[in-house]
Design a protein around this motif. Sequence first.
Motif, PDB file in Angstrom:
ATOM      1  N   ASP A 121     -10.391 -29.310 -48.794  1.00 46.08           N
ATOM      2  CA  ASP A 121     -11.051 -30.334 -47.976  1.00 46.08           C
ATOM      3  C   ASP A 121     -10.066 -30.930 -46.968  1.00 46.08           C
ATOM      4  O   ASP A 121     -10.397 -31.115 -45.798  1.00 46.08           O
ATOM      5  CB  ASP A 121     -11.622 -31.452 -48.854  1.00 46.08           C
ATOM      6  CG  ASP A 121     -12.806 -30.979 -49.687  1.00 46.08           C
ATOM      7  OD1 ASP A 121     -13.397 -29.927 -49.350  1.00 46.08           O
ATOM      8  OD2 ASP A 121     -13.130 -31.669 -50.684  1.00 46.08           O
ATOM      9  N   ARG A 122      -8.850 -31.234 -47.430  1.00 51.94           N
ATOM     10  CA  ARG A 122      -7.837 -31.786 -46.527  1.00 51.94           C
ATOM     11  C   ARG A 122      -7.500 -30.795 -45.423  1.00 51.94           C
ATOM     12  O   ARG A 122      -7.281 -31.182 -44.279  1.00 51.94           O
ATOM     13  CB  ARG A 122      -6.566 -32.144 -47.300  1.00 51.94           C
ATOM     14  CG  ARG A 122      -6.696 -33.396 -48.092  1.00 51.94           C
ATOM     15  CD  ARG A 122      -5.332 -33.806 -48.686  1.00 51.94           C
ATOM     16  NE  ARG A 122      -5.566 -34.619 -49.849  1.00 51.94           N
ATOM     17  CZ  ARG A 122      -5.172 -34.347 -51.074  1.00 51.94           C
ATOM     18  NH1 ARG A 122      -4.467 -33.276 -51.322  1.00 51.94           N
ATOM     19  NH2 ARG A 122      -5.447 -35.147 -52.069  1.00 51.94           N
ATOM     20  N   HIS A 123      -7.449 -29.525 -45.778  1.00 51.08           N
ATOM     21  CA  HIS A 123      -7.137 -28.488 -44.792  1.00 51.08           C
ATOM     22  C   HIS A 123      -8.191 -28.493 -43.685  1.00 51.08           C
ATOM     23  O   HIS A 123      -7.857 -28.412 -42.500  1.00 51.08           O
ATOM     24  CB  HIS A 123      -7.076 -27.133 -45.487  1.00 51.08           C
ATOM     25  CG  HIS A 123      -6.713 -26.011 -44.599  1.00 51.08           C
ATOM     26  ND1 HIS A 123      -5.429 -25.788 -44.166  1.00 51.08           N
ATOM     27  CD2 HIS A 123      -7.478 -25.036 -44.037  1.00 51.08           C
ATOM     28  CE1 HIS A 123      -5.413 -24.726 -43.382  1.00 51.08           C
ATOM     29  NE2 HIS A 123      -6.642 -24.254 -43.288  1.00 51.08           N
ATOM     30  N   VAL A 124      -9.439 -28.591 -44.066  1.00 51.21           N
ATOM     31  CA  VAL A 124     -10.521 -28.613 -43.079  1.00 51.21           C
ATOM     32  C   VAL A 124     -10.397 -29.857 -42.202  1.00 51.21           C
ATOM     33  O   VAL A 124     -10.521 -29.777 -40.976  1.00 51.21           O
ATOM     34  CB  VAL A 124     -11.901 -28.570 -43.793  1.00 51.21           C
ATOM     35  CG1 VAL A 124     -13.022 -28.863 -42.821  1.00 51.21           C
ATOM     36  CG2 VAL A 124     -12.106 -27.219 -44.451  1.00 51.21           C
ATOM     37  N   VAL A 125     -10.123 -31.002 -42.822  1.00 51.96           N
ATOM     38  CA  VAL A 125      -9.987 -32.245 -42.062  1.00 51.96           C
ATOM     39  C   VAL A 125      -8.808 -32.158 -41.104  1.00 51.96           C
ATOM     40  O   VAL A 125      -8.918 -32.537 -39.932  1.00 51.96           O
ATOM     41  CB  VAL A 125      -9.826 -33.454 -43.026  1.00 51.96           C
ATOM     42  CG1 VAL A 125      -9.407 -34.698 -42.274  1.00 51.96           C
ATOM     43  CG2 VAL A 125     -11.111 -33.687 -43.800  1.00 51.96           C
ATOM     44  N   ILE A 126      -7.693 -31.647 -41.578  1.00 52.32           N
ATOM     45  CA  ILE A 126      -6.511 -31.528 -40.725  1.00 52.32           C
ATOM     46  C   ILE A 126      -6.782 -30.583 -39.561  1.00 52.32           C
ATOM     47  O   ILE A 126      -6.422 -30.879 -38.413  1.00 52.32           O
ATOM     48  CB  ILE A 126      -5.289 -31.063 -41.552  1.00 52.32           C
ATOM     49  CG1 ILE A 126      -4.824 -32.196 -42.463  1.00 52.32           C
ATOM     50  CG2 ILE A 126      -4.157 -30.602 -40.647  1.00 52.32           C
ATOM     51  CD1 ILE A 126      -3.789 -31.782 -43.482  1.00 52.32           C
ATOM     52  N   ASN A 127      -7.429 -29.458 -39.832  1.00 54.06           N
ATOM     53  CA  ASN A 127      -7.744 -28.519 -38.750  1.00 54.06           C
ATOM     54  C   ASN A 127      -8.673 -29.159 -37.723  1.00 54.06           C
ATOM     55  O   ASN A 127      -8.509 -28.961 -36.518  1.00 54.06           O
ATOM     56  CB  ASN A 127      -8.363 -27.243 -39.303  1.00 54.06           C
ATOM     57  CG  ASN A 127      -7.326 -26.301 -39.855  1.00 54.06           C
ATOM     58  OD1 ASN A 127      -6.149 -26.402 -39.537  1.00 54.06           O
ATOM     59  ND2 ASN A 127      -7.747 -25.372 -40.696  1.00 54.06           N
ATOM     60  N   THR A 128      -9.639 -29.935 -38.205  1.00 53.32           N
ATOM     61  CA  THR A 128     -10.545 -30.628 -37.292  1.00 53.32           C
ATOM     62  C   THR A 128      -9.784 -31.636 -36.450  1.00 53.32           C
ATOM     63  O   THR A 128      -9.968 -31.715 -35.229  1.00 53.32           O
ATOM     64  CB  THR A 128     -11.659 -31.333 -38.092  1.00 53.32           C
ATOM     65  OG1 THR A 128     -12.362 -30.362 -38.862  1.00 53.32           O
ATOM     66  CG2 THR A 128     -12.628 -32.042 -37.176  1.00 53.32           C
ATOM     67  N   ASP A 129      -8.917 -32.405 -37.104  1.00 49.56           N
ATOM     68  CA  ASP A 129      -8.113 -33.394 -36.379  1.00 49.56           C
ATOM     69  C   ASP A 129      -7.212 -32.723 -35.345  1.00 49.56           C
ATOM     70  O   ASP A 129      -7.060 -33.226 -34.223  1.00 49.56           O
ATOM     71  CB  ASP A 129      -7.273 -34.225 -37.345  1.00 49.56           C
ATOM     72  CG  ASP A 129      -8.103 -35.173 -38.198  1.00 49.56           C
ATOM     73  OD1 ASP A 129      -9.295 -35.367 -37.877  1.00 49.56           O
ATOM     74  OD2 ASP A 129      -7.558 -35.707 -39.178  1.00 49.56           O
ATOM     75  N   LEU A 130      -6.614 -31.590 -35.722  1.00 52.93           N
ATOM     76  CA  LEU A 130      -5.757 -30.870 -34.769  1.00 52.93           C
ATOM     77  C   LEU A 130      -6.560 -30.374 -33.572  1.00 52.93           C
ATOM     78  O   LEU A 130      -6.080 -30.439 -32.429  1.00 52.93           O
ATOM     79  CB  LEU A 130      -5.061 -29.693 -35.464  1.00 52.93           C
ATOM     80  CG  LEU A 130      -3.908 -30.054 -36.382  1.00 52.93           C
ATOM     81  CD1 LEU A 130      -3.403 -28.805 -37.100  1.00 52.93           C
ATOM     82  CD2 LEU A 130      -2.775 -30.695 -35.596  1.00 52.93           C
ATOM     83  N   SER A 131      -7.756 -29.896 -33.821  1.00 55.39           N
ATOM     84  CA  SER A 131      -8.598 -29.437 -32.710  1.00 55.39           C
ATOM     85  C   SER A 131      -8.919 -30.590 -31.770  1.00 55.39           C
ATOM     86  O   SER A 131      -8.892 -30.440 -30.545  1.00 55.39           O
ATOM     87  CB  SER A 131      -9.895 -28.823 -33.248  1.00 55.39           C
ATOM     88  OG  SER A 131      -9.622 -27.657 -33.964  1.00 55.39           O
ATOM     89  N   LYS A 132      -9.213 -31.767 -32.359  1.00 56.26           N
ATOM     90  CA  LYS A 132      -9.501 -32.942 -31.536  1.00 56.26           C
ATOM     91  C   LYS A 132      -8.267 -33.345 -30.735  1.00 56.26           C
ATOM     92  O   LYS A 132      -8.376 -33.707 -29.553  1.00 56.26           O
ATOM     93  CB  LYS A 132      -9.965 -34.103 -32.412  1.00 56.26           C
ATOM     94  CG  LYS A 132     -11.347 -33.907 -32.983  1.00 56.26           C
ATOM     95  CD  LYS A 132     -11.723 -35.076 -33.885  1.00 56.26           C
ATOM     96  CE  LYS A 132     -13.084 -34.873 -34.538  1.00 56.26           C
ATOM     97  NZ  LYS A 132     -13.409 -35.983 -35.464  1.00 56.26           N
ATOM     98  N   LEU A 133      -7.101 -33.298 -31.366  1.00 59.67           N
ATOM     99  CA  LEU A 133      -5.863 -33.643 -30.660  1.00 59.67           C
ATOM    100  C   LEU A 133      -5.601 -32.678 -29.506  1.00 59.67           C
ATOM    101  O   LEU A 133      -5.193 -33.096 -28.412  1.00 59.67           O
ATOM    102  CB  LEU A 133      -4.675 -33.635 -31.618  1.00 59.67           C
ATOM    103  CG  LEU A 133      -4.534 -34.854 -32.522  1.00 59.67           C
ATOM    104  CD1 LEU A 133      -3.427 -34.614 -33.547  1.00 59.67           C
ATOM    105  CD2 LEU A 133      -4.239 -36.091 -31.712  1.00 59.67           C
ATOM    106  N   ARG A 134      -5.827 -31.401 -29.763  1.00 60.84           N
ATOM    107  CA  ARG A 134      -5.624 -30.410 -28.690  1.00 60.84           C
ATOM    108  C   ARG A 134      -6.551 -30.695 -27.510  1.00 60.84           C
ATOM    109  O   ARG A 134      -6.142 -30.614 -26.342  1.00 60.84           O
ATOM    110  CB  ARG A 134      -5.864 -29.003 -29.227  1.00 60.84           C
ATOM    111  CG  ARG A 134      -4.748 -28.488 -30.088  1.00 60.84           C
ATOM    112  CD  ARG A 134      -4.976 -27.029 -30.484  1.00 60.84           C
ATOM    113  NE  ARG A 134      -3.965 -26.602 -31.425  1.00 60.84           N
ATOM    114  CZ  ARG A 134      -4.198 -26.276 -32.688  1.00 60.84           C
ATOM    115  NH1 ARG A 134      -5.432 -26.291 -33.153  1.00 60.84           N
ATOM    116  NH2 ARG A 134      -3.225 -25.916 -33.484  1.00 60.84           N
ATOM    117  N   ALA A 135      -7.801 -31.020 -27.832  1.00 60.24           N
ATOM    118  CA  ALA A 135      -8.760 -31.324 -26.768  1.00 60.24           C
ATOM    119  C   ALA A 135      -8.333 -32.570 -26.005  1.00 60.24           C
ATOM    120  O   ALA A 135      -8.403 -32.609 -24.762  1.00 60.24           O
ATOM    121  CB  ALA A 135     -10.147 -31.504 -27.359  1.00 60.24           C
TER     122      ALA A 135
END
Length: 92
Positions: A51-65
């Motif tokens: 679950d944390r991995h999914v959240v972190i990946n989502t957060d990273l995608s938002k940061l990249r955007a």
Amino acid sequence: MTDRELLELIAAQVGNLTTNVESIKKDLVELKEGQNRIENKLDDIEANNADRHVVINTDLSKLRATISKVEIVTADNWSDIARLKAHRRKIK
């Protein structure tokens, strides 16, 4: 030592061995229960990590955007600054 005394001694030792075996069986049951508890905890930890991995990946995608947007706005600002400087040079 008579046969009877020998048999009593053997019976006592067999009784001790039986007690020891029962104790070992109880210990084994407790170990298996402990192992099951640990395995269940590990399963929970693995699920939480997923679950944390999914959240972190989502957060990273938002940061990249967000970084991409900042880069675009910065580029627009530099373009505006260059135009303003060029316009100022023409005025002087």
